[in-house]
Design a protein around this motif. Structure first.
Motif, PDB file in Angstrom:
ATOM      1  N   UNK A  89      83.531 134.586  22.564  1.00  0.00           N
ATOM      2  CA  UNK A  89      84.139 133.399  23.187  1.00  0.00           C
ATOM      3  C   UNK A  89      85.407 133.018  22.419  1.00  0.00           C
ATOM      4  N   UNK A  90      86.407 132.597  23.150  1.00  0.00           N
ATOM      5  CA  UNK A  90      87.684 132.246  22.532  1.00  0.00           C
ATOM      6  C   UNK A  90      88.656 133.411  22.508  1.00  0.00           C
ATOM      7  N   UNK A  91      88.137 134.621  22.683  1.00  0.00           N
ATOM      8  CA  UNK A  91      88.970 135.834  22.686  1.00  0.00           C
ATOM      9  C   UNK A  91      88.885 136.570  24.023  1.00  0.00           C
ATOM     10  N   UNK A  92      88.251 135.971  25.005  1.00  0.00           N
ATOM     11  CA  UNK A  92      88.005 136.640  26.279  1.00  0.00           C
ATOM     12  C   UNK A  92      89.198 136.510  27.226  1.00  0.00           C
ATOM     13  N   UNK A  93      89.416 137.562  27.986  1.00  0.00           N
ATOM     14  CA  UNK A  93      90.490 137.567  28.968  1.00  0.00           C
ATOM     15  C   UNK A  93      90.068 136.798  30.213  1.00  0.00           C
ATOM     16  N   UNK A  94      91.051 136.234  30.892  1.00  0.00           N
ATOM     17  CA  UNK A  94      90.757 135.585  32.165  1.00  0.00           C
ATOM     18  C   UNK A  94      90.946 136.559  33.326  1.00  0.00           C
ATOM     19  N   UNK A  95      91.329 137.780  33.025  1.00  0.00           N
ATOM     20  CA  UNK A  95      91.618 138.765  34.061  1.00  0.00           C
ATOM     21  C   UNK A  95      90.473 139.734  34.322  1.00  0.00           C
ATOM     22  N   UNK A  96      89.738 140.079  33.283  1.00  0.00           N
ATOM     23  CA  UNK A  96      88.623 141.011  33.433  1.00  0.00           C
ATOM     24  C   UNK A  96      87.635 140.807  32.307  1.00  0.00           C
ATOM     25  N   UNK A  97      86.429 141.333  32.526  1.00  0.00           N
ATOM     26  CA  UNK A  97      85.385 141.265  31.498  1.00  0.00           C
ATOM     27  C   UNK A  97      84.825 142.650  31.251  1.00  0.00           C
ATOM     28  N   UNK A  98      84.581 142.950  29.983  1.00  0.00           N
ATOM     29  CA  UNK A  98      83.845 144.135  29.577  1.00  0.00           C
ATOM     30  C   UNK A  98      82.418 143.672  29.331  1.00  0.00           C
ATOM     31  N   UNK A  99      81.478 144.260  30.066  1.00  0.00           N
ATOM     32  CA  UNK A  99      80.104 143.773  30.097  1.00  0.00           C
ATOM     33  C   UNK A  99      79.165 144.850  29.566  1.00  0.00           C
ATOM     34  N   UNK A 100      78.418 144.523  28.505  1.00  0.00           N
ATOM     35  CA  UNK A 100      77.507 145.477  27.862  1.00  0.00           C
ATOM     36  C   UNK A 100      76.145 145.409  28.553  1.00  0.00           C
ATOM     37  N   UNK A 101      75.622 146.596  28.886  1.00  0.00           N
ATOM     38  CA  UNK A 101      74.312 146.682  29.528  1.00  0.00           C
ATOM     39  C   UNK A 101      73.192 146.304  28.561  1.00  0.00           C
ATOM     40  N   UNK A 102      72.099 145.768  29.096  1.00  0.00           N
ATOM     41  CA  UNK A 102      70.897 145.636  28.272  1.00  0.00           C
ATOM     42  C   UNK A 102      70.303 147.031  28.060  1.00  0.00           C
ATOM     43  N   UNK A 103      69.450 147.172  27.076  1.00  0.00           N
ATOM     44  CA  UNK A 103      68.823 148.471  26.777  1.00  0.00           C
ATOM     45  C   UNK A 103      68.122 149.009  28.021  1.00  0.00           C
ATOM     46  N   UNK A 104      68.235 150.306  28.244  1.00  0.00           N
ATOM     47  CA  UNK A 104      67.508 150.973  29.313  1.00  0.00           C
ATOM     48  C   UNK A 104      68.238 151.096  30.632  1.00  0.00           C
ATOM     49  N   UNK A 105      69.442 150.534  30.761  1.00  0.00           N
ATOM     50  CA  UNK A 105      70.184 150.636  32.019  1.00  0.00           C
ATOM     51  C   UNK A 105      71.125 151.837  31.936  1.00  0.00           C
ATOM     52  N   UNK A 106      70.993 152.748  32.910  1.00  0.00           N
ATOM     53  CA  UNK A 106      71.838 153.939  32.974  1.00  0.00           C
ATOM     54  C   UNK A 106      73.155 153.588  33.676  1.00  0.00           C
ATOM     55  N   UNK A 107      74.257 153.848  32.995  1.00  0.00           N
ATOM     56  CA  UNK A 107      75.585 153.493  33.486  1.00  0.00           C
ATOM     57  C   UNK A 107      75.887 154.114  34.847  1.00  0.00           C
ATOM     58  N   UNK A 108      75.738 155.416  34.976  1.00  0.00           N
ATOM     59  CA  UNK A 108      76.084 156.097  36.232  1.00  0.00           C
ATOM     60  C   UNK A 108      75.213 155.598  37.388  1.00  0.00           C
ATOM     61  N   UNK A 109      73.928 155.433  37.139  1.00  0.00           N
ATOM     62  CA  UNK A 109      73.033 154.941  38.186  1.00  0.00           C
ATOM     63  C   UNK A 109      73.419 153.522  38.602  1.00  0.00           C
ATOM     64  N   UNK A 110      73.717 152.677  37.623  1.00  0.00           N
ATOM     65  CA  UNK A 110      74.104 151.299  37.924  1.00  0.00           C
ATOM     66  C   UNK A 110      75.389 151.263  38.739  1.00  0.00           C
ATOM     67  N   UNK A 111      76.420 151.978  38.307  1.00  0.00           N
ATOM     68  CA  UNK A 111      77.697 151.950  39.021  1.00  0.00           C
ATOM     69  C   UNK A 111      77.573 152.554  40.414  1.00  0.00           C
ATOM     70  N   UNK A 112      76.739 153.593  40.569  1.00  0.00           N
ATOM     71  CA  UNK A 112      76.506 154.161  41.905  1.00  0.00           C
ATOM     72  C   UNK A 112      75.766 153.176  42.798  1.00  0.00           C
ATOM     73  N   UNK A 113      74.803 152.459  42.234  1.00  0.00           N
ATOM     74  CA  UNK A 113      74.073 151.451  43.001  1.00  0.00           C
ATOM     75  C   UNK A 113      75.030 150.338  43.425  1.00  0.00           C
ATOM     76  N   UNK A 114      75.908 149.935  42.535  1.00  0.00           N
ATOM     77  CA  UNK A 114      76.916 148.930  42.869  1.00  0.00           C
ATOM     78  C   UNK A 114      77.816 149.425  44.004  1.00  0.00           C
ATOM     79  N   UNK A 115      78.226 150.683  43.933  1.00  0.00           N
ATOM     80  CA  UNK A 115      79.071 151.264  44.977  1.00  0.00           C
ATOM     81  C   UNK A 115      78.365 151.207  46.331  1.00  0.00           C
ATOM     82  N   UNK A 116      77.073 151.521  46.323  1.00  0.00           N
ATOM     83  CA  UNK A 116      76.286 151.454  47.555  1.00  0.00           C
ATOM     84  C   UNK A 116      76.132 150.029  48.059  1.00  0.00           C
ATOM     85  N   UNK A 117      76.276 149.052  47.165  1.00  0.00           N
ATOM     86  CA  UNK A 117      76.252 147.630  47.533  1.00  0.00           C
ATOM     87  C   UNK A 117      77.617 147.173  48.054  1.00  0.00           C
TER      88      UNK A 117
END
Length: 130
Positions: free
Chosen positions: A40-68
């Protein structure tokens, strides 16, 4: 929407809108167990870099988002596969953000995330109503 844009004619008004929207999105993401990479205090207002909780597969998540119907970007460098990037600036509306946050919630759930659906959307709407 047109009247909102007229009220934001000034550069300061536009910047303030982006800052409010970013803070609301970031708080909403944190409400479902996601971590914003920047402190906080160093965050951009243009975009966010968001760290997954343990156990979430990046490719599966982004593909699921694409399907959404929502496209998000993978993280770069040391955070590749451990985080994703989302943009939240420009002429984005509250409805756009509700759609995106709903897709994130459903996608996390589909990828094994432990969250109560509607939490991020509700948090976002509460923050935007302030």
């Amino acid at each position: 929407h047109s009247t909102e844009m007229l009220e934001e004619v000034t550069l300061k008004g536009r910047a303030a809108r982006h800052q409010k929207l970013a803070a609301a999105v970031q708080k909403a993401l944190e409400s479902i167990g996601l971590q914003i990479l920047a402190k906080p205090g160093c965050r951009a207002s243009t975009l966010s870099n968001v760290v997954y909780p343990a156990g979430i597969d990046d490719a599966k998540f982004r593909n699921t988002m694409f399907n959404e119907g929502v496209i998000i970007a993978g993280a770069l460098g040391a955070y590749a596969g451990k985080a994703f990037r989302i943009g939240h600036m420009g002429n984005i509306t509250v409805n756009d953000m509700v759609q995106m946050l709903g897709a994130i919630e459903r996608s996390l759930k589909a990828c094994g995330g432990n969250l109560k659906l509607g939490t991020a959307v509700g948090t976002y709407l509460e923050e935007m109503s302030k």
